[in-house]
Design an enzyme around this catalytic site. Sequence first.
Site, PDB file in Angstrom:
ATOM      1  CD  GLU A  49      -2.333   3.632  -9.845  1.00 35.71           C
ATOM      2  OE1 GLU A  49      -2.992   3.889 -10.503  1.00 35.71           O
ATOM      3  OE2 GLU A  49      -2.050   4.215  -8.857  1.00 35.71           O
ATOM      4  N   GLY A  50      -1.642  -2.161 -11.986  1.00 39.73           N
ATOM      5  CA  GLY A  50      -1.789  -3.149 -12.890  1.00 39.73           C
ATOM      6  C   GLY A  50      -0.592  -3.471 -13.770  1.00 39.73           C
TER       7      GLY A  50
ATOM      8  CD  GLN B 121      25.378   0.136 -22.561  1.00 43.35           C
ATOM      9  OE1 GLN B 121      24.809  -0.425 -21.261  1.00 43.35           O
ATOM     10  NE2 GLN B 121      26.415  -0.386 -23.029  1.00 43.35           N
TER      11      GLN B 121
ATOM     12  CB  ILE C 123      -0.896   0.098   1.214  1.00 42.07           C
ATOM     13  CG1 ILE C 123      -1.886  -1.246   1.037  1.00 42.07           C
ATOM     14  CG2 ILE C 123      -1.858   1.365   1.146  1.00 42.07           C
ATOM     15  CD1 ILE C 123      -2.744  -1.810  -0.209  1.00 42.07           C
TER      16      ILE C 123
ATOM     17  N   GLY D 271      30.396   4.316 -17.028  1.00 38.53           N
ATOM     18  CA  GLY D 271      30.416   3.852 -15.869  1.00 38.53           C
ATOM     19  C   GLY D 271      29.831   5.088 -14.828  1.00 38.53           C
TER      20      GLY D 271
HETATM   21  N1  CAA Z   1     -15.083   0.689 -14.997  1.00 39.15           N
HETATM   22  C1  CAA Z   1     -16.189   0.227 -14.364  1.00 39.15           C
HETATM   23  N2  CAA Z   1     -16.671  -1.158 -14.178  1.00 39.15           N
HETATM   24  C2  CAA Z   1     -15.482  -1.850 -14.402  1.00 39.15           C
HETATM   25  C3  CAA Z   1     -14.579  -1.582 -15.240  1.00 39.15           C
HETATM   26  C4  CAA Z   1     -14.128  -0.199 -15.182  1.00 39.15           C
HETATM   27  N3  CAA Z   1     -12.808   0.416 -15.802  1.00 39.15           N
HETATM   28  N4  CAA Z   1     -13.631  -2.758 -15.509  1.00 39.15           N
HETATM   29  C5  CAA Z   1     -14.271  -3.768 -15.017  1.00 39.15           C
HETATM   30  N5  CAA Z   1     -15.606  -3.221 -14.401  1.00 39.15           N
HETATM   31  C6  CAA Z   1     -16.520  -4.162 -13.744  1.00 39.15           C
HETATM   32  C7  CAA Z   1     -17.022  -5.112 -15.062  1.00 39.15           C
HETATM   33  O1  CAA Z   1     -18.168  -4.513 -15.774  1.00 39.15           O
HETATM   34  C8  CAA Z   1     -17.671  -6.245 -14.182  1.00 39.15           C
HETATM   35  O2  CAA Z   1     -18.751  -5.973 -13.378  1.00 39.15           O
HETATM   36  P1  CAA Z   1     -20.242  -6.549 -13.713  1.00 39.15           P
HETATM   37  O3  CAA Z   1     -20.025  -8.227 -13.653  1.00 39.15           O
HETATM   38  O4  CAA Z   1     -20.998  -6.311 -12.591  1.00 39.15           O
HETATM   39  O5  CAA Z   1     -20.733  -6.289 -15.024  1.00 39.15           O
HETATM   40  C9  CAA Z   1     -16.666  -6.188 -12.964  1.00 39.15           C
HETATM   41  O6  CAA Z   1     -15.768  -5.325 -12.802  1.00 39.15           O
HETATM   42  C10 CAA Z   1     -15.660  -7.290 -12.895  1.00 39.15           C
HETATM   43  O7  CAA Z   1     -15.095  -7.250 -14.275  1.00 39.15           O
HETATM   44  P2  CAA Z   1     -14.175  -8.338 -14.986  1.00 39.15           P
HETATM   45  O8  CAA Z   1     -15.040  -9.671 -14.927  1.00 39.15           O
HETATM   46  O9  CAA Z   1     -13.661  -7.732 -16.077  1.00 39.15           O
HETATM   47  O10 CAA Z   1     -13.343  -8.927 -13.709  1.00 39.15           O
HETATM   48  P3  CAA Z   1     -11.993  -9.812 -14.087  1.00 39.15           P
HETATM   49  O11 CAA Z   1     -11.746 -10.392 -12.617  1.00 39.15           O
HETATM   50  O12 CAA Z   1     -11.978 -10.464 -15.139  1.00 39.15           O
HETATM   51  O13 CAA Z   1     -10.548  -8.999 -14.403  1.00 39.15           O
HETATM   52  C11 CAA Z   1      -9.126  -7.233 -14.207  1.00 39.15           C
HETATM   53  C12 CAA Z   1     -10.353  -7.499 -14.163  1.00 39.15           C
HETATM   54  C13 CAA Z   1      -8.964  -6.025 -15.482  1.00 39.15           C
HETATM   55  C14 CAA Z   1      -8.046  -8.285 -14.453  1.00 39.15           C
HETATM   56  C15 CAA Z   1      -9.110  -6.427 -12.832  1.00 39.15           C
HETATM   57  O14 CAA Z   1      -9.056  -7.424 -11.819  1.00 39.15           O
HETATM   58  C16 CAA Z   1      -7.790  -5.500 -12.581  1.00 39.15           C
HETATM   59  O15 CAA Z   1      -7.900  -4.360 -13.176  1.00 39.15           O
HETATM   60  N6  CAA Z   1      -6.637  -6.165 -12.028  1.00 39.15           N
HETATM   61  C17 CAA Z   1      -5.483  -5.462 -11.695  1.00 39.15           C
HETATM   62  C18 CAA Z   1      -5.779  -4.897 -10.342  1.00 39.15           C
HETATM   63  C19 CAA Z   1      -4.885  -3.347 -10.186  1.00 39.15           C
HETATM   64  O16 CAA Z   1      -4.530  -2.758 -10.906  1.00 39.15           O
HETATM   65  N7  CAA Z   1      -4.123  -3.446  -8.822  1.00 39.15           N
HETATM   66  C20 CAA Z   1      -3.357  -2.510  -8.497  1.00 39.15           C
HETATM   67  C21 CAA Z   1      -3.462  -2.038  -7.196  1.00 39.15           C
HETATM   68  S1  CAA Z   1      -3.626  -0.356  -6.778  1.00 39.15           S
HETATM   69  C22 CAA Z   1      -2.090   0.242  -6.770  1.00 39.15           C
HETATM   70  O17 CAA Z   1      -1.345  -0.429  -7.314  1.00 39.15           O
HETATM   71  C23 CAA Z   1      -1.990   1.687  -6.370  1.00 39.15           C
HETATM   72  C24 CAA Z   1      -0.626   1.925  -5.920  1.00 39.15           C
HETATM   73  O18 CAA Z   1      -0.360   1.760  -4.851  1.00 39.15           O
HETATM   74  C25 CAA Z   1       0.031   2.679  -6.615  1.00 39.15           C
END
Ligand code: CAA
Length: 386
Positions: free
Chosen positions: A370-371, A343, A164, A347
């Site tokens: 963030e993914g 590069q 976090i 050095g």
């Molecule tokens: N806006 C609104 N709703 C959305 C959306 C969006 N952009 N994207 C997906 N959804 C909704 C879908 O519509 C779906 O809802 P319903 O079933 O009700 O229609 C629901 O979310 C689930 O979507 P999926 O079926 O697509 O979910 P999934 O499990 O197959 O995968 C994923 C989605 C894109 C892989 C997602 O899990 C994801 O983004 N994972 C990565 C998470 C991430 O980025 N983590 C980062 C942590 S935060 C961080 O890093 C902050 C920091 O400290 C710097």
Amino acid sequence: MLTTTQSSIFQLTEEQLAVQAAARDFAQSELWAGVIERDEHQKFPAEQIKKMGELGFMGMMVSPEYGGGGMDTVSYVLAMEEISKVDASCSVIMSVNNSLVCWGLEKYGTEEQKRKYLPGLTSGAIIGAFALSEPEAGSDATSQRTTAEDKGDYYLLNGTKNWITNGTTASVYLVIAQTNPELKHRGINVLIVEKGMDGFQTGPKENKLGIRGSDTCSLMFNDVKVPKENRIGEDGFGFKFAMQVLAGGRIGIASQALGIASGAYELSLKYAKERKAFGVPISQHQAIQFKLADMATNIDAARLLCLQAAYDKDMHQDYAKSGAMAKLFASKVAMDTAVEAVQIHGGYGFVKEYHVERLMRDAKITQIYEGTSEIQKIVISREILK
Ligand code: CAA
């Protein structure tokens, strides 16, 4: 000192140019001097963040009604690039506060929540954090193990969050947790948790490869009673909330990656003109010229993708795909450019005083948080195939 670059296609307004110039001046006069020391000692930039709040960088897009700058996303991208050129630790703190916390609260919070938290968050008096990732739910964000049991007038929060950003320094946390497992992702909620609530503890600061000035840690919730009024949105809205804020957050991280690449490129350009080898500045050798040409081309392309995503958001068009494309591409450009910058420096690139080794270490996280890049490809391919 680093210079700035302007996009040739996007005609920036006077206001946007002024924001860019203010961010550049601040980064170069206030962040540059201590950045190596903060990185080395993992020193949180508390004073610098306070000043960034005073200058309006911590709540740029929030309405002035809640203490924000009322600016557009394009301005935010420009400021993020300038600050990231110099200190990507400051820019990740800024990005999480702006894109994930302030934006989410302003867009979906109640009037009372907005009035209670936004003025502090936008002024830099307090910092926010966003807690989605867990030991076993990183990319697979629907598999939340943290539970928020509905107890009538409060939720009982239990579980652990990982990685976090702003973990130990934040005062306000937006925590994603499962309330009704039968409903899967539709049973997830987002709760506002305050530092100091009984049963809430933060873990030790992670010892990271890059962005070492920012603090990253685990959060532990043990029977934390979170009042019902701290839920954002309707019951079960938490996962959609997370996806929405991350779609915007990816524009911020794409701009951070862009800034890391621009910083590495500008340092390389300067060095290549000054450093002599075989009797001439190394910029006169084609091997270096080709590297600089690749860097400049990739950075311009990354900037255009960042501005496109920001423009889509400002125009209220769908930005999930353009934001993911910007992050996917800009983070690769950041990594590639920083490696080439080291590069070019030879050095000298391997020692801290020349900054590029830090930029190379900082670049890597932009392909992870963030993914990951693979997650961006999932988001992009789903959009183009639907
Ligand atoms: N806006 C609104 N709703 C959305 C959306 C969006 N952009 N994207 C997906 N959804 C909704 C879908 O519509 C779906 O809802 P319903 O079933 O009700 O229609 C629901 O979310 C689930 O979507 P999926 O079926 O697509 O979910 P999934 O499990 O197959 O995968 C994923 C989605 C894109 C892989 C997602 O899990 C994801 O983004 N994972 C990565 C998470 C991430 O980025 N983590 C980062 C942590 S935060 C961080 O890093 C902050 C920091 O400290 C710097």
